[in-house]
Design a protein around this motif. Sequence first.
Motif, PDB file in Angstrom:
ATOM      1  N   CYS A 133       0.864  -1.186   0.000  1.00 50.43           N
ATOM      2  CA  CYS A 133       0.000   0.000   0.000  1.00 50.43           C
ATOM      3  C   CYS A 133       0.901   1.237   0.000  1.00 50.43           C
ATOM      4  O   CYS A 133       1.562   1.531   0.996  1.00 50.43           O
ATOM      5  CB  CYS A 133      -0.891  -0.005   1.245  1.00 50.43           C
ATOM      6  SG  CYS A 133      -2.022   1.376   1.330  1.00 50.43           S
ATOM      7  N   ALA A 134       0.962   1.922  -1.117  1.00 49.81           N
ATOM      8  CA  ALA A 134       1.787   3.129  -1.200  1.00 49.81           C
ATOM      9  C   ALA A 134       1.037   4.257  -0.501  1.00 49.81           C
ATOM     10  O   ALA A 134      -0.102   4.560  -0.853  1.00 49.81           O
ATOM     11  CB  ALA A 134       2.053   3.484  -2.653  1.00 49.81           C
ATOM     12  N   LYS A 135       1.670   4.838   0.502  1.00 50.80           N
ATOM     13  CA  LYS A 135       0.966   5.858   1.273  1.00 50.80           C
ATOM     14  C   LYS A 135       1.910   7.011   1.553  1.00 50.80           C
ATOM     15  O   LYS A 135       3.126   6.838   1.472  1.00 50.80           O
ATOM     16  CB  LYS A 135       0.411   5.255   2.571  1.00 50.80           C
ATOM     17  CG  LYS A 135       1.492   4.852   3.586  1.00 50.80           C
ATOM     18  CD  LYS A 135       0.888   4.093   4.756  1.00 50.80           C
ATOM     19  CE  LYS A 135       1.919   3.915   5.851  1.00 50.80           C
ATOM     20  NZ  LYS A 135       1.457   3.124   6.984  1.00 50.80           N
ATOM     21  N   HIS A 136       1.421   8.200   1.830  1.00 51.94           N
ATOM     22  CA  HIS A 136       0.047   8.648   1.931  1.00 51.94           C
ATOM     23  C   HIS A 136      -0.149   9.628   0.797  1.00 51.94           C
ATOM     24  O   HIS A 136       0.533  10.661   0.771  1.00 51.94           O
ATOM     25  CB  HIS A 136      -0.219   9.316   3.271  1.00 51.94           C
ATOM     26  CG  HIS A 136       0.177   8.475   4.451  1.00 51.94           C
ATOM     27  ND1 HIS A 136       1.453   8.394   4.936  1.00 51.94           N
ATOM     28  CD2 HIS A 136      -0.560   7.645   5.249  1.00 51.94           C
ATOM     29  CE1 HIS A 136       1.510   7.569   5.973  1.00 51.94           C
ATOM     30  NE2 HIS A 136       0.304   7.100   6.176  1.00 51.94           N
ATOM     31  N   PHE A 137      -1.075   9.307  -0.066  1.00 49.32           N
ATOM     32  CA  PHE A 137      -1.228  10.021  -1.327  1.00 49.32           C
ATOM     33  C   PHE A 137      -2.076  11.267  -1.123  1.00 49.32           C
ATOM     34  O   PHE A 137      -3.252  11.145  -0.880  1.00 49.32           O
ATOM     35  CB  PHE A 137      -1.878   9.064  -2.329  1.00 49.32           C
ATOM     36  CG  PHE A 137      -1.733   9.508  -3.756  1.00 49.32           C
ATOM     37  CD1 PHE A 137      -0.488   9.593  -4.362  1.00 49.32           C
ATOM     38  CD2 PHE A 137      -2.852   9.849  -4.489  1.00 49.32           C
ATOM     39  CE1 PHE A 137      -0.358  10.001  -5.681  1.00 49.32           C
ATOM     40  CE2 PHE A 137      -2.730  10.251  -5.807  1.00 49.32           C
ATOM     41  CZ  PHE A 137      -1.478  10.330  -6.407  1.00 49.32           C
ATOM     42  N   ALA A 138      -1.533  12.409  -1.163  1.00 44.46           N
ATOM     43  CA  ALA A 138      -0.173  12.740  -1.510  1.00 44.46           C
ATOM     44  C   ALA A 138       0.263  13.978  -0.740  1.00 44.46           C
ATOM     45  O   ALA A 138      -0.553  14.729  -0.206  1.00 44.46           O
ATOM     46  CB  ALA A 138      -0.075  13.018  -3.004  1.00 44.46           C
ATOM     47  N   ALA A 139       1.603  14.127  -0.727  1.00 41.19           N
ATOM     48  CA  ALA A 139       2.265  15.315  -0.173  1.00 41.19           C
ATOM     49  C   ALA A 139       2.213  15.390   1.349  1.00 41.19           C
ATOM     50  O   ALA A 139       2.527  16.412   1.943  1.00 41.19           O
ATOM     51  CB  ALA A 139       1.690  16.597  -0.780  1.00 41.19           C
ATOM     52  N   TYR A 140       1.868  14.268   1.982  1.00 35.40           N
ATOM     53  CA  TYR A 140       1.732  14.221   3.447  1.00 35.40           C
ATOM     54  C   TYR A 140       3.015  14.644   4.169  1.00 35.40           C
ATOM     55  O   TYR A 140       2.974  15.198   5.265  1.00 35.40           O
ATOM     56  CB  TYR A 140       1.331  12.787   3.801  1.00 35.40           C
ATOM     57  CG  TYR A 140       1.083  12.449   5.239  1.00 35.40           C
ATOM     58  CD1 TYR A 140       0.260  13.231   6.046  1.00 35.40           C
ATOM     59  CD2 TYR A 140       1.627  11.285   5.790  1.00 35.40           C
ATOM     60  CE1 TYR A 140       0.001  12.861   7.359  1.00 35.40           C
ATOM     61  CE2 TYR A 140       1.369  10.910   7.094  1.00 35.40           C
ATOM     62  CZ  TYR A 140       0.562  11.702   7.877  1.00 35.40           C
ATOM     63  OH  TYR A 140       0.319  11.333   9.171  1.00 35.40           O
ATOM     64  N   GLY A 141       4.156  14.381   3.523  1.00 41.39           N
ATOM     65  CA  GLY A 141       5.443  14.676   4.160  1.00 41.39           C
ATOM     66  C   GLY A 141       5.799  16.154   4.179  1.00 41.39           C
ATOM     67  O   GLY A 141       6.826  16.539   4.744  1.00 41.39           O
ATOM     68  N   ALA A 142       4.960  16.973   3.559  1.00 42.74           N
ATOM     69  CA  ALA A 142       5.307  18.397   3.479  1.00 42.74           C
ATOM     70  C   ALA A 142       4.453  19.234   4.431  1.00 42.74           C
ATOM     71  O   ALA A 142       4.236  20.427   4.214  1.00 42.74           O
ATOM     72  CB  ALA A 142       5.141  18.882   2.048  1.00 42.74           C
ATOM     73  N   ALA A 143       3.980  18.602   5.508  1.00 43.94           N
ATOM     74  CA  ALA A 143       3.115  19.286   6.473  1.00 43.94           C
ATOM     75  C   ALA A 143       3.799  20.549   6.997  1.00 43.94           C
ATOM     76  O   ALA A 143       4.952  20.499   7.426  1.00 43.94           O
ATOM     77  CB  ALA A 143       2.805  18.344   7.624  1.00 43.94           C
ATOM     78  N   VAL A 144       3.082  21.642   6.955  1.00 47.23           N
ATOM     79  CA  VAL A 144       3.656  22.925   7.386  1.00 47.23           C
ATOM     80  C   VAL A 144       4.137  22.832   8.836  1.00 47.23           C
ATOM     81  O   VAL A 144       3.409  22.356   9.717  1.00 47.23           O
ATOM     82  CB  VAL A 144       2.596  24.048   7.252  1.00 47.23           C
ATOM     83  CG1 VAL A 144       3.096  25.343   7.897  1.00 47.23           C
ATOM     84  CG2 VAL A 144       2.265  24.280   5.787  1.00 47.23           C
ATOM     85  N   GLY A 145       5.359  23.264   9.062  1.00 42.74           N
ATOM     86  CA  GLY A 145       5.909  23.295  10.415  1.00 42.74           C
ATOM     87  C   GLY A 145       6.291  21.911  10.934  1.00 42.74           C
ATOM     88  O   GLY A 145       6.628  21.776  12.106  1.00 42.74           O
ATOM     89  N   GLY A 146       6.193  20.899  10.078  1.00 43.84           N
ATOM     90  CA  GLY A 146       6.515  19.542  10.522  1.00 43.84           C
ATOM     91  C   GLY A 146       5.476  18.977  11.466  1.00 43.84           C
ATOM     92  O   GLY A 146       5.708  17.961  12.123  1.00 43.84           O
TER      93      GLY A 146
END
Length: 745
Positions: A205-218
């Motif tokens: 299961c490829a996750k998390h679609f999409a851009a989840y890793g770019a959350a503002v402020g971490g």
Amino acid sequence: MTKRSFIALCFTACITAGTHDVFAQKKTIDQRVDSVLKLMTLDEKIGQLNQYSSKEEVTGPESDKSSLLLEIKAGKVGSMLNVRGADRTRRTQELALQSRLKIPMLFGQDVIHGYKVTFPIPLAEVASWDLQAIEQGSRVAAIEAAAAGIHWTFAPMVDLSRDPRWGRVMEGAGEDTYLGSLVAKARVKGFQGKGLGNTDAVMACAKHFAAYGAAVGGRDYNSVDMSERTLWEWYLPPFKAAAEAGAATFMNSFNDMNGVPATGNAYLQRDILKGKWKYTGFVVSDWGSIGEMVNHGFVKDKYEAALSAITAGSDMDMESRSYTANLAKLVKEGKVPVALIDDAVKRILRKKFELGLFDDPFRFSNTQRETEMVGNAQHRAIAKDMAKKSIVLLKNNNSLLPLSKTTKTIAVVGPLVKSEDDMLGFWSVGWPDNSDVVSQWEGLQNKVSNNTRLVYAKGCEVSDTSHAGFAEAIAAAQSADVVIVSVGERREMSGEAKSRANIHLPGVQEELIQALHATGKPLVVLVNAGRPLVFNWTADNVPAIAYTWWLGSEAGNAIADVLFGDYNPSGKLPMTFPRTEGQIPIYYNYLNTGRPAPDDDKPSNYRSGYIDLQKSPKFAFGYGLSYTTFDYSDLQLSKTTIGSNDSIIVTFKLTNSGKYAGEEVVQLYLRDEVASVVRPVKELKDFTKLLLLPGESKTVRFVINKEKLSFYNAQLKWGAEPGRFNLMIGSASNDIRLKNKFELK
Ligand code: NOJ
């Protein structure tokens, strides 16, 4: 009897008999899917789109009448997560087979880096830069999970991230798109093995679609504000790689992207994934993310949430109960065409067929296989090998490491020396148990001779504010020839929802290191963590430092192998380590500015730097030492000018110039000097890992073609532009040893 109910009867009878529908042998999977779909009521279809978590045993006597049990028997639960074990999955599947159409259920689980035998956390594995080993790690995880009745893992997480405050970096492949895409492929291949249908393969299961890793402020779950070019160029490729590798499923994400929650985002799921990429698997929501669109303020209630999610392409609802509660009504009101439901159901049924569950719903729930496979000794050996390869040697002044096995007294100090749980990482909280984790203390004991005395002192807890344990630790150090200090994070400190604003070594751990350093004894520091941490004093003053992440079941043995030279460390950082949180986001492939920071890396004014700090990181992407040294020489390019259909063969000589056999991760970076959109100062475009004996040389060969020179231009068109390129080859992104230029005509 009508024709329809006759077919239904046949289908039911045949499933009961352990075969499948009457025409199965002659039919393709799509035809078989259609034949089942035709029999289904709207409620049964919606049931297939519904996934619940099992918080406890669902088949016990006290839960006989529970609504969950009744829903399963009524065919209203297509999948469950957190039901594991051959016996338990069998008993739960038996309930699903009491439903009218006897459609088998899918069992999903977060098998992230191992089922029972636990491998290093994914970020650590990526530090090995060893794609085969990474694939094998996922393979072992799949073999064990599949033997325990699991059909589906919620992995790999292929979210790129440039922010170590975000605790989920522990589960990903770091900051680089190229490396991340290769790792995504390797993991999908590992989990799915020779293909769905084999009883040692689970759905990826490829996750998390999409851009989840770019959350503002971490901050986990936070909003993402991202340009189309950043999305396409940096964040989407690992997903595309996973889809191309055949990932059976995708999971969408909690975040909104540019104001639209990913779960209700038709652009991401319909246009890109199912449209442009022609993805045929299914998309599961993240836990409750359909319902959470109400909190976002994107929809009024779960009724609107269900409408938004199904329209946008979320096929299965994990735990929000929005679909079961609302989809039937939405269809009846004409707001959701039944074709949309059918499409989602077909995607899910197809996977159930591919797994072979219609032929034998219990084929994964095999207690004998479970006993043989889960925790298998061979798997431990593979996990140990992976753990050794994941360790990154950050510093080794005066070749303090490797330690001699005849050292008389070694003080082993720190809050993580005897820890077992923490070695398993965040995804082990609650499961699996730590019963067979080799702690660092045990690993060292296994390693040293009878003549070596190991003296232990804890010194402090991970998050302590007290110095009460320091005296004992100092005394231990004073009695020793060398001191090993094991510090870092507890497993609950990096992972989902574990964002930290302060990523310094927690508590008084760095003070403990200072106190031990003051004894004048040689110090080796091991940093165990799920993310890049900040520990500047240690980095500047302690002679030897190894980043040991959380290395899994065999952590202690792997670390002992490295400390005593039975394995020469070969890991390289897959993420940049900042000097301080103020530098975040920090990553090696940044764009140059009109006023670049000065080359001397001093604090700067009117430049794109800081007036109070140098711009460079503490440890760069791709960095990691070995006990040996490598020389790079004789760079040759087959051509220095190419047309768009040509390629350049790049060769150079790599020599092991030190005393130990060792592996080097050779990295190739490119820079497009002038382009219609600003290009990064360098981009990883190839790498290889080679083993060389002392004095040995090998010729390394890379091929550069147009694909490696391509990027998304301002119109989001993929292609290469004529012009000059810088070629850089080195041992780290900040340690380039060979350079040249070439031109694309
Ligand atoms: C939420 C996490 O974001 C996701 O990665 C995980 O697979 C699900 N929970 C299921 O546990």
